[in-house]
Design an enzyme around this catalytic site. Structure first.
Site, PDB file in Angstrom:
ATOM      1  N   ASP A   8      43.023 -15.782 -47.028  1.00  0.00           N
ATOM      2  CA  ASP A   8      41.889 -16.228 -46.411  1.00  0.00           C
ATOM      3  C   ASP A   8      42.069 -16.513 -45.185  1.00  0.00           C
ATOM      4  O   ASP A   8      42.817 -17.086 -44.499  1.00  0.00           O
ATOM      5  CB  ASP A   8      41.152 -17.439 -46.969  1.00  0.00           C
ATOM      6  CG  ASP A   8      41.098 -17.428 -48.373  1.00  0.00           C
ATOM      7  OD1 ASP A   8      42.175 -17.180 -49.067  1.00  0.00           O
ATOM      8  OD2 ASP A   8      40.265 -17.902 -48.932  1.00  0.00           O
ATOM      9  N   GLU A  39      36.809 -14.394 -45.840  1.00  0.00           N
ATOM     10  CA  GLU A  39      35.931 -15.189 -46.087  1.00  0.00           C
ATOM     11  C   GLU A  39      35.634 -16.418 -45.420  1.00  0.00           C
ATOM     12  O   GLU A  39      34.419 -17.061 -45.270  1.00  0.00           O
ATOM     13  CB  GLU A  39      36.200 -15.712 -47.799  1.00  0.00           C
ATOM     14  CG  GLU A  39      36.175 -17.153 -47.992  1.00  0.00           C
ATOM     15  CD  GLU A  39      34.794 -17.651 -48.856  1.00  0.00           C
ATOM     16  OE1 GLU A  39      34.056 -16.656 -49.155  1.00  0.00           O
ATOM     17  OE2 GLU A  39      35.237 -18.540 -49.468  1.00  0.00           O
ATOM     18  N   ASN A  40      36.715 -16.955 -44.686  1.00  0.00           N
ATOM     19  CA  ASN A  40      36.555 -18.048 -43.749  1.00  0.00           C
ATOM     20  C   ASN A  40      36.649 -17.891 -42.147  1.00  0.00           C
ATOM     21  O   ASN A  40      36.991 -18.631 -41.523  1.00  0.00           O
ATOM     22  CB  ASN A  40      37.587 -19.166 -44.227  1.00  0.00           C
ATOM     23  CG  ASN A  40      37.232 -19.716 -45.593  1.00  0.00           C
ATOM     24  OD1 ASN A  40      38.166 -19.650 -46.349  1.00  0.00           O
ATOM     25  ND2 ASN A  40      35.862 -20.076 -45.946  1.00  0.00           N
ATOM     26  N   HIS A  68      31.650 -18.103 -50.022  1.00  0.00           N
ATOM     27  CA  HIS A  68      30.997 -18.160 -48.695  1.00  0.00           C
ATOM     28  C   HIS A  68      30.517 -16.769 -48.112  1.00  0.00           C
ATOM     29  O   HIS A  68      30.226 -16.615 -47.030  1.00  0.00           O
ATOM     30  CB  HIS A  68      31.922 -18.960 -47.546  1.00  0.00           C
ATOM     31  CG  HIS A  68      32.268 -20.226 -47.964  1.00  0.00           C
ATOM     32  ND1 HIS A  68      31.244 -21.492 -47.894  1.00  0.00           N
ATOM     33  CD2 HIS A  68      33.335 -20.791 -48.372  1.00  0.00           C
ATOM     34  CE1 HIS A  68      31.778 -22.295 -48.152  1.00  0.00           C
ATOM     35  NE2 HIS A  68      32.811 -22.216 -48.597  1.00  0.00           N
ATOM     36  N   HIS A 154      39.012 -14.942 -56.550  1.00  0.00           N
ATOM     37  CA  HIS A 154      38.678 -16.239 -55.606  1.00  0.00           C
ATOM     38  C   HIS A 154      38.138 -17.212 -56.504  1.00  0.00           C
ATOM     39  O   HIS A 154      36.867 -17.587 -56.830  1.00  0.00           O
ATOM     40  CB  HIS A 154      37.710 -15.620 -54.807  1.00  0.00           C
ATOM     41  CG  HIS A 154      37.412 -16.539 -53.330  1.00  0.00           C
ATOM     42  ND1 HIS A 154      38.283 -16.187 -52.477  1.00  0.00           N
ATOM     43  CD2 HIS A 154      36.281 -17.420 -53.290  1.00  0.00           C
ATOM     44  CE1 HIS A 154      37.861 -16.923 -51.376  1.00  0.00           C
ATOM     45  NE2 HIS A 154      36.901 -17.778 -51.752  1.00  0.00           N
ATOM     46  N   HIS A 179      41.414 -18.563 -51.924  1.00  0.00           N
ATOM     47  CA  HIS A 179      40.489 -19.550 -51.819  1.00  0.00           C
ATOM     48  C   HIS A 179      40.824 -20.957 -51.723  1.00  0.00           C
ATOM     49  O   HIS A 179      40.167 -21.968 -51.055  1.00  0.00           O
ATOM     50  CB  HIS A 179      39.434 -19.792 -53.230  1.00  0.00           C
ATOM     51  CG  HIS A 179      38.428 -20.807 -53.314  1.00  0.00           C
ATOM     52  ND1 HIS A 179      37.485 -20.645 -52.555  1.00  0.00           N
ATOM     53  CD2 HIS A 179      38.077 -21.720 -54.161  1.00  0.00           C
ATOM     54  CE1 HIS A 179      36.583 -21.884 -52.455  1.00  0.00           C
ATOM     55  NE2 HIS A 179      36.963 -22.550 -53.582  1.00  0.00           N
ATOM     56  N   HIS A 181      44.071 -21.744 -50.302  1.00  0.00           N
ATOM     57  CA  HIS A 181      44.460 -21.607 -48.888  1.00  0.00           C
ATOM     58  C   HIS A 181      45.987 -22.288 -49.090  1.00  0.00           C
ATOM     59  O   HIS A 181      46.401 -22.302 -47.820  1.00  0.00           O
ATOM     60  CB  HIS A 181      43.930 -22.458 -47.945  1.00  0.00           C
ATOM     61  CG  HIS A 181      42.352 -22.052 -47.511  1.00  0.00           C
ATOM     62  ND1 HIS A 181      41.728 -22.421 -46.204  1.00  0.00           N
ATOM     63  CD2 HIS A 181      41.589 -21.273 -48.142  1.00  0.00           C
ATOM     64  CE1 HIS A 181      40.434 -21.859 -46.349  1.00  0.00           C
ATOM     65  NE2 HIS A 181      40.608 -21.114 -47.432  1.00  0.00           N
TER      66      HIS A 181
END
Length: 271
Positions: A8, A39-40, A68, A154, A179, A181
């Site tokens: 991520d 995604e982030n 997200h 995820h 997801h 991290h």
């Protein structure tokens, strides 16, 4: 084939890390195909079209998303214009974009990239990921339709990620979790020839609480009260992920190595 998966991307720091390091890694490690979870990447919540373009221009062949996926509203339309972005197979019925797609790597070799969301401890219920991923892998068999297949799982629960790895063993080249991290230390090749890592970790500032500046998360843990917004930490990022080598004939993994490049974590990668 030599594959790289990066976890991520977290905010500005994570994007800067990918831009700084990925072109060099592609050359030094002679990479054939790179997948990055974005995604982030936009302020820690979703991916904007502009930031997607940055990551693709930096050397990613494909970007995956997550829960997200559409926090940045422009992605609802942009994902149909940019086939190199993959959202989860089980995000929602009628969601735009695709949850699985075949891409071309070096020398014309074909790579399936797909993603599913887990069900355990997630904020809302998603459709069964196991049945959907089985269907995607059956449609794109290793050593037949594709030379390699990569599955991004995820989800929150380590147990669910590990179960997905075993479910896909022998049918995917790599199953890797995203997801949470935090990079795990369990990189391995399963009995059927699938490389597995419970969580790739993030591409972000590890002097943080899973990529966010420490003050607000710590306040909430200590007091139970919300005072401000979460803000992505902004110091130098560590790129975290997995390097995998596969057999072109069978599509199965022959090697997996955890990757850490830059920032605060000890460096690791193929030699």
């Amino acid at each position: 084939m030599k594959l790289l998966f990066l976890g991520d991307v977290m905010g500005r720091s994570g994007r800067a890390g990918v831009i700084t390091h990925l072109a060099r890694l592609r050359e030094e490690w002679a990479l054939d195909f790179v997948v990055v979870n974005g995604e982030n990447a936009t302020n820690g919540a979703g991916l904007s079209p502009a930031h997607a373009k940055e990551l693709l221009d930096a050397g990613a062949d494909v970007l995956t998303l997550g829960d997200h996926a559409f926090d940045q509203r422009d992605m609802l339309s942009f994902i149909n214009q940019e086939p190199r972005i993959i959202r989860p197979l089980n995000f929602a019925k009628g969601a735009p974009g695709a949850g699985a797609r075949v891409f071309e790597a070096t020398r014309g070799r074909k790579v399936l990239v797909t993603q599913v969301l887990g069900q355990v401890f997630m904020k809302r219920a998603f459709e069964d990921p196991f049945g959907l991923i089985e269907q995607a892998l059956k449609t794109h068999p290793l050593g037949g339709v594709v030379h390699a297949a990569l599955v991004d799982v995820h989800c929150e629960a380590t147990s669910e990620k590990m179960a997905m790895g075993h479910w896909c063993d022998g049918k995917a080249s790599l199953v890797v979790g995203t997801h949470t991290h935090v990079p795990t230390a369990d990189a391995m090749i399963l009995p059927g020839g699938t490389a597995f890592l419970s969580d790739a970790g993030m591409c972000g500032d590890y002097h943080s609480v899973i990529g966010m500046e420490k003050a607000e998360p710590m306040r909430r843990f200590v007091t139970g009260m919300v005072k401000g917004r979460f803000v992505p930490a902004g110091e130098e990022a560590t790129l975290s992920g997995a390097y995998v080598e596969t057999d072109d004939r069978t599509g199965k993994a022959t090697r997996i190595v955890s990757v850490r490049q830059g920032g605060r974590l000890a460096s690791s990668g193929p030699e």
